[in-house]
Enzyme design. Structure first.
Site, PDB file in Angstrom:
ATOM      1  N   ALA A  67       0.861  -1.190   0.000  1.00 47.42           N
ATOM      2  CA  ALA A  67       0.000   0.000   0.000  1.00 47.42           C
ATOM      3  C   ALA A  67       0.891   1.231   0.000  1.00 47.42           C
ATOM      4  O   ALA A  67       2.042   1.170   0.448  1.00 47.42           O
ATOM      5  CB  ALA A  67      -0.871  -0.013   1.244  1.00 47.42           C
ATOM      6  N   GLY A 110       0.723  -5.148   0.681  1.00 49.95           N
ATOM      7  CA  GLY A 110      -0.367  -5.196  -0.305  1.00 49.95           C
ATOM      8  C   GLY A 110       0.105  -5.731  -1.652  1.00 49.95           C
ATOM      9  O   GLY A 110      -0.708  -6.246  -2.431  1.00 49.95           O
ATOM     10  N   GLU A 113      -0.090  -9.401  -1.256  1.00 43.86           N
ATOM     11  CA  GLU A 113      -1.532  -9.715  -1.258  1.00 43.86           C
ATOM     12  C   GLU A 113      -2.106  -9.629  -2.669  1.00 43.86           C
ATOM     13  O   GLU A 113      -2.963 -10.425  -3.057  1.00 43.86           O
ATOM     14  CB  GLU A 113      -2.269  -8.756  -0.310  1.00 43.86           C
ATOM     15  CG  GLU A 113      -1.895  -8.999   1.144  1.00 43.86           C
ATOM     16  CD  GLU A 113      -2.414  -7.935   2.090  1.00 43.86           C
ATOM     17  OE1 GLU A 113      -2.289  -6.728   1.777  1.00 43.86           O
ATOM     18  OE2 GLU A 113      -2.950  -8.297   3.151  1.00 43.86           O
ATOM     19  N   GLU A 133       3.851  -5.321   7.251  1.00 34.63           N
ATOM     20  CA  GLU A 133       2.972  -4.325   7.868  1.00 34.63           C
ATOM     21  C   GLU A 133       3.246  -4.154   9.356  1.00 34.63           C
ATOM     22  O   GLU A 133       3.145  -3.047   9.896  1.00 34.63           O
ATOM     23  CB  GLU A 133       1.500  -4.713   7.671  1.00 34.63           C
ATOM     24  CG  GLU A 133       0.992  -4.613   6.246  1.00 34.63           C
ATOM     25  CD  GLU A 133       1.170  -5.882   5.427  1.00 34.63           C
ATOM     26  OE1 GLU A 133       1.987  -6.761   5.820  1.00 34.63           O
ATOM     27  OE2 GLU A 133       0.477  -6.013   4.408  1.00 34.63           O
TER      28      GLU A 133
END
Ligand code: CO8
Length: 258
Positions: A67, A110, A113, A133
């Protein structure tokens, strides 16, 4: 369906679409603009009859650094909720066509992911995977605790998510997170695999994808029944008859996707 500043799209004649994340200055960090572009692109590709398989890549240097941390600096709980970013991910996970992630370099947070939203993950030897994270006082939020758990099991997932450590492509392969590790550019190899899949009946390909994905969270009996029903459905397709005839006539089948 156009190229944007942050996303490149190349649709080839052989039914393969190549979607490339393109924010090199931010290591392909997934800001809202990029996530929206990804979602819109996958929605368009899902309904485009010319496209049978999708390759998702970050280019030659990096897959995605996660992210965009800038989006997290001042965000409150309600702002995060109201972004409803699950809608962006769903357009990728709901895609009925096979998606192959080609990972060169880092796939973190992310980014890891996002790779796990694909059906096949091809990694170059220089790839690295991780869910860092926890180092940012955060936790994974797009499948890093759940898709990873289903891919590599509880104890490996706990180790990665709780320490934030990175693992190499070969380690990821040994754990079951990666389908294949290749010496050169993962995207080139992913495109070769995509071409093979695109040459088959798109109906049988999509049924296989659907049954594997649904079956993974079902009881074995239910999943085996789903598999039998999906197989039976294929007997009503022209492609199934063509496949059987072509085999017996010792020729290459010509599939219509019907
Ligand atoms: N967000 C914003 N900017 C980033 C990010 C990021 N995730 N990653 C890199 N950048 C920026 C850097 O700030 C830097 O910017 P500038 O040039 O302006 O200083 C530029 O990209 C280059 O970065 P580096 O100099 O660090 O490049 P390196 O090649 O040395 O290192 C790394 C590459 C290893 C990828 C390193 O940049 C890194 O560790 N990045 C952060 C990885 C990370 O912590 N990711 C997790 C983010 S949190 C997350 O993903 C939560 C997921 C929740 C739900 C899913 C939402 C999508």
């Amino acid at each position: 369906m156009n190229n944007t500043e942050v996303l490149k799209l190349d649709i080839r004649q052989n039914g393969v679409a190549i979607v490339e994340l393109h924010r090199p200055e931010a290591r392909n960090a997934l800001n809202l603009e990029l996530r929206k572009a990804l979602a819109e692109t996958f929605q368009d590709l899902s309904t485009n009859n010319e496209v049978r398989v999708i390759v998702l890549t970050g280019g030659e240097k990096i897959f995605a650094a996660g992210a965009d941390v800038n989006d997290f600096l001042t965000a409150s709980t309600s702002q995060m909720y109201l972004r409803h970013t699950e809608q962006y991910w769903q357009s990728i996970s709901a895609c009925s066509k096979p998606v192959i992630a080609a990972v060169n370099g880092y796939a973190l947070g992310g980014g890891c992911e996002l790779a796990m939203h694909a059906d096949i993950i091809i990694a170059s030897e220089n790839a690295n995977f991780g869910q860092p994270e926890v180092r940012l006082g955060l936790m994974p939020g797009a499948g890093g605790t759940q898709r990873l758990l289903r891919a590599i099991g509880k104890y490996q997932t706990m180790l990665l998510a709780l320490t934030g450590k990175f693992i190499s492509a070969n380690e990821a392969y040994q754990k079951g997170l990666v389908s294949e590790v290749v010496a050169g550019d993962a995207t080139l190899h992913a495109i070769e695999i995509a071409q093979t899949i695109a040459s088959y009946s798109s109906i049988s390909v999509q049924q296989i994808k659907e049954v594997i994905n649904l079956g993974q969270d079902m009881s074995l009996d239910g999943a085996l029944a789903l598999e039998r029903k999906a197989l039976q459905i294929l007997f009503d397709t022209k492609d199934q008859k063509e496949g059987a005839r072509a085999f017996l006539e010792k020729r290459t089948p010509v599939y219509q996707g019907e």
